[in-house]
Design a protein around this motif. Structure first.
Motif, PDB file in Angstrom:
ATOM      1  N   ARG A   1     -43.072  20.871  25.406  1.00  0.00           N
ATOM      2  CA  ARG A   1     -41.723  20.743  24.844  1.00  0.00           C
ATOM      3  C   ARG A   1     -41.788  20.390  23.371  1.00  0.00           C
ATOM      4  N   VAL A   2     -40.903  20.971  22.570  1.00  0.00           N
ATOM      5  CA  VAL A   2     -40.699  20.527  21.189  1.00  0.00           C
ATOM      6  C   VAL A   2     -39.217  20.185  21.038  1.00  0.00           C
ATOM      7  N   ALA A   3     -38.836  19.548  19.937  1.00  0.00           N
ATOM      8  CA  ALA A   3     -37.422  19.248  19.693  1.00  0.00           C
ATOM      9  C   ALA A   3     -36.670  20.578  19.549  1.00  0.00           C
ATOM     10  N   PRO A   4     -35.399  20.655  20.003  1.00  0.00           N
ATOM     11  CA  PRO A   4     -34.635  21.877  19.808  1.00  0.00           C
ATOM     12  C   PRO A   4     -34.646  22.265  18.320  1.00  0.00           C
ATOM     13  N   TRP A   5     -34.878  23.534  18.011  1.00  0.00           N
ATOM     14  CA  TRP A   5     -35.051  23.930  16.608  1.00  0.00           C
ATOM     15  C   TRP A   5     -34.594  25.362  16.379  1.00  0.00           C
ATOM     16  N   ARG A   6     -34.392  25.700  15.112  1.00  0.00           N
ATOM     17  CA  ARG A   6     -34.071  27.057  14.688  1.00  0.00           C
ATOM     18  C   ARG A   6     -34.838  27.347  13.399  1.00  0.00           C
ATOM     19  N   PRO A   7     -35.330  28.567  13.206  1.00  0.00           N
ATOM     20  CA  PRO A   7     -35.828  28.930  11.874  1.00  0.00           C
ATOM     21  C   PRO A   7     -34.622  29.146  10.953  1.00  0.00           C
ATOM     22  N   VAL A   8     -34.693  28.729   9.693  1.00  0.00           N
ATOM     23  CA  VAL A   8     -33.578  28.937   8.762  1.00  0.00           C
ATOM     24  C   VAL A   8     -34.083  29.530   7.455  1.00  0.00           C
ATOM     25  N   GLU A   9     -33.292  30.475   6.929  1.00  0.00           N
ATOM     26  CA  GLU A   9     -33.678  31.120   5.666  1.00  0.00           C
ATOM     27  C   GLU A   9     -32.550  31.115   4.655  1.00  0.00           C
TER      28      GLU A   9
ATOM     29  N   ILE B   1     -29.972  16.303  12.106  1.00  0.00           N
ATOM     30  CA  ILE B   1     -30.959  17.377  12.063  1.00  0.00           C
ATOM     31  C   ILE B   1     -31.905  17.078  10.914  1.00  0.00           C
ATOM     32  N   VAL B   2     -33.158  17.425  11.076  1.00  0.00           N
ATOM     33  CA  VAL B   2     -34.066  17.333   9.936  1.00  0.00           C
ATOM     34  C   VAL B   2     -34.501  18.745   9.553  1.00  0.00           C
ATOM     35  N   LEU B   3     -34.346  19.056   8.253  1.00  0.00           N
ATOM     36  CA  LEU B   3     -34.871  20.322   7.716  1.00  0.00           C
ATOM     37  C   LEU B   3     -36.283  20.056   7.236  1.00  0.00           C
ATOM     38  N   LYS B   4     -37.203  20.941   7.628  1.00  0.00           N
ATOM     39  CA  LYS B   4     -38.601  20.813   7.177  1.00  0.00           C
ATOM     40  C   LYS B   4     -39.037  22.170   6.649  1.00  0.00           C
ATOM     41  N   THR B   5     -39.562  22.219   5.438  1.00  0.00           N
ATOM     42  CA  THR B   5     -40.062  23.497   4.913  1.00  0.00           C
ATOM     43  C   THR B   5     -41.129  24.027   5.871  1.00  0.00           C
ATOM     44  N   ARG B   6     -41.167  25.367   6.017  1.00  0.00           N
ATOM     45  CA  ARG B   6     -42.150  25.938   6.951  1.00  0.00           C
ATOM     46  C   ARG B   6     -43.564  25.603   6.528  1.00  0.00           C
ATOM     47  N   ARG B   7     -43.804  25.611   5.203  1.00  0.00           N
ATOM     48  CA  ARG B   7     -45.166  25.397   4.698  1.00  0.00           C
ATOM     49  C   ARG B   7     -45.259  24.212   3.750  1.00  0.00           C
ATOM     50  N   TYR B   8     -46.466  23.741   3.575  1.00  0.00           N
ATOM     51  CA  TYR B   8     -46.845  22.761   2.545  1.00  0.00           C
ATOM     52  C   TYR B   8     -46.235  21.377   2.696  1.00  0.00           C
TER      53      TYR B   8
ATOM     54  N   ILE C   1     -34.521  20.536  -0.110  1.00  0.00           N
ATOM     55  CA  ILE C   1     -35.847  21.115   0.221  1.00  0.00           C
ATOM     56  C   ILE C   1     -36.136  22.362  -0.621  1.00  0.00           C
ATOM     57  N   GLY C   2     -35.303  22.617  -1.631  1.00  0.00           N
ATOM     58  CA  GLY C   2     -35.589  23.718  -2.552  1.00  0.00           C
ATOM     59  C   GLY C   2     -35.243  25.085  -2.006  1.00  0.00           C
ATOM     60  N   ARG C   3     -34.290  25.134  -1.036  1.00  0.00           N
ATOM     61  CA  ARG C   3     -33.816  26.409  -0.459  1.00  0.00           C
ATOM     62  C   ARG C   3     -34.968  27.324  -0.048  1.00  0.00           C
ATOM     63  N   GLN C   4     -35.934  26.736   0.637  1.00  0.00           N
ATOM     64  CA  GLN C   4     -37.095  27.518   1.085  1.00  0.00           C
ATOM     65  C   GLN C   4     -36.978  27.798   2.574  1.00  0.00           C
ATOM     66  N   PRO C   5     -37.671  28.836   3.056  1.00  0.00           N
ATOM     67  CA  PRO C   5     -37.722  29.054   4.503  1.00  0.00           C
ATOM     68  C   PRO C   5     -38.148  27.755   5.192  1.00  0.00           C
TER      69      PRO C   5
END
Ligand code: ADP
Ligand code: MG
Length: 357
Positions: A116-124, A140-147, A170-174
């Motif tokens: 199980r992971v926390a409920p999530w969505r990819p956002v772009e 909700i926590v937004l986390k950049t996909r990378r770095y 978060i710098g409007r990143q994926p």
């Protein structure tokens, strides 16, 4: 096949994890060669050799690979395509790296193994973020996909009108938008998997974070975490196997009232395993080396009743004179230079109680 003492272990990344790995390697009679773009990385000063080059310098990586018998990495924000220049010498392989360095890949992968992971969505886009808020609610926590690491690249949305500010932050990143979890505690499973698929886990550590940075790890983790231990170790082993991972793998969990939720994975030794240097019969650094060198895995059991590891972050390091005078406190300093805020400068481990049987 195993590599004998005297062989050279390449380590990509020259931070404190590489430094402690090189020190464990030296104890067993192996040489280390550090690959890092910085001028004087703290792992290089305790290693036989140092190549200073960019992580995407394929030619330098190829030469480095020729000079090493096996190559590993101490952090995951590396270009997986460039590292494929190292071929089979790279352990863990690029698959573990590629999955762990992209939070969306990571979450899909973990779900695919049945954990199980926390409920999530990819956002772009901001629209995606607003949709995630509508679907998942707040917080909700937004986390950049990378770095991202140590809480960097993250921003919390606490009310529906906070979506725009968090997206800007978060710098409007994926990114991934992830439901905030109200957990009872956090813990990690650190396990090592050998080339022939044997896996051994260290006792679970209870982890306390402050501002997204690990502050303290405690072992044993306590009854409410230990009750989830068997299932969590099972989930971590399944993930390691699905990655065909060789070496140490860390899985961070939230302990919730209805069970454990995976937060993230790290394809490497981990800050929450530093207690193992004094507190376990084999340290996580030695265990990682044993796995990638083709040696039998060591005993991960506790040497005593328990251990507590406290990080020295930024100006905390100024307490070194008190700590070095404290009986029973094992002080580790990384010699990283300036004690900038939020920078991990060292740690201190204290062992408790009598040896367990
Ligand atoms: P990092 O790569 O920076 O370690 P994490 O995803 O582990 O990123 O986040 C750092 C810390 O932030 C976690 O250990 C936890 O304390 C908190 N955190 C992260 N995600 C969540 C969440 N979905 N719900 C509650 N707390 C979270
Ligand atoms: Mg984390």
């Amino acid at each position: 096949m195993s590599l004998s003492p005297g062989s050279t272990i390449g380590i990509i990344g020259g931070g404190q994890l590489g430094r402690m790995m090189a020190m464990a390697a030296a104890r067993l009679g192996y040489r280390c060669h550090i690959f890092d773009p910085h001028e004087a990385p703290c792992a290089a000063e305790v290693s036989a050799e140092f190549t200073r080059a960019a992580f995407d310098d394929v030619e330098a990586l190829r030469r480095f690979g020729e000079q090493c018998d096996v190559v590993t990495y101490e952090f995951e924000n590396l270009p997986a395509e460039s590292l494929s220049a190292l071929g089979d010498k790279l352990l863990p392989g690029t698959r573990s790296l590629a999955v762990a360095q992209d939070r969306a890949e990571e979450k899909s992968f973990i779900e695919g193994t049945g954990a199980r992971v926390a409920p999530w969505r990819p956002v772009e886009s901001l629209d995606d973020v607003r949709q995630a808020v509508a679907d998942l609610g707040v917080p909700i926590v937004l986390k950049t996909r990378r770095y991202g690491y140590d809480g960097k690249g993250q921003s919390w949305i606490r009310s529906a009108d906070g979506a725009g500010a968090a997206w800007d932050e978060i710098g409007r990143q994926p990114a991934v938008a992830e439901a905030g979890i109200s957990f009872e505690a956090e813990f990690s499973v650190i396990l090592a998997r050998s080339i022939d698929g044997d896996a051994k886990a260290f006792p679970l550590a209870r982890n306390e974070h402050e501002g997204g940075i690990l502050r303290t790890s405690t072992v044993p983790a306590g009854p409410e975490i230990d009750a989830l231990g068997e299932a969590a170790i099972e989930a971590a082993s399944t993930i390691a196997e699905a990655l065909d991972h060789v070496g140490v793998l860390t899985v961070e969990f939230f302990a919730c009232a209805d069970g454990a939720i995976v937060n993230e994975i790290a394809p490497r030794v981990h800050n929450s395993g530093h207690w193992t240097i004094e507190g376990a019969k084999t340290s996580q650094f030695e265990q990682h080396l044993r796995a990638i060198l083709g040696l039998p895995l060591g005993d991960p059991g506790l040497v005593a009743g328990g251990a507590t590891m406290d990080n020295l972050i930024g100006p905390d390091v100024e307490r070194w004179h008190d700590l070095v005078a404290e009986p029973g406190a094992a002080l580790h300093l990384y010699n990283k230079g300036e004690a900038r805020p939020r920078r991990k400068m060292g740690h201190v481990t204290r062992i408790r109680g009598n040896p367990a049987s």
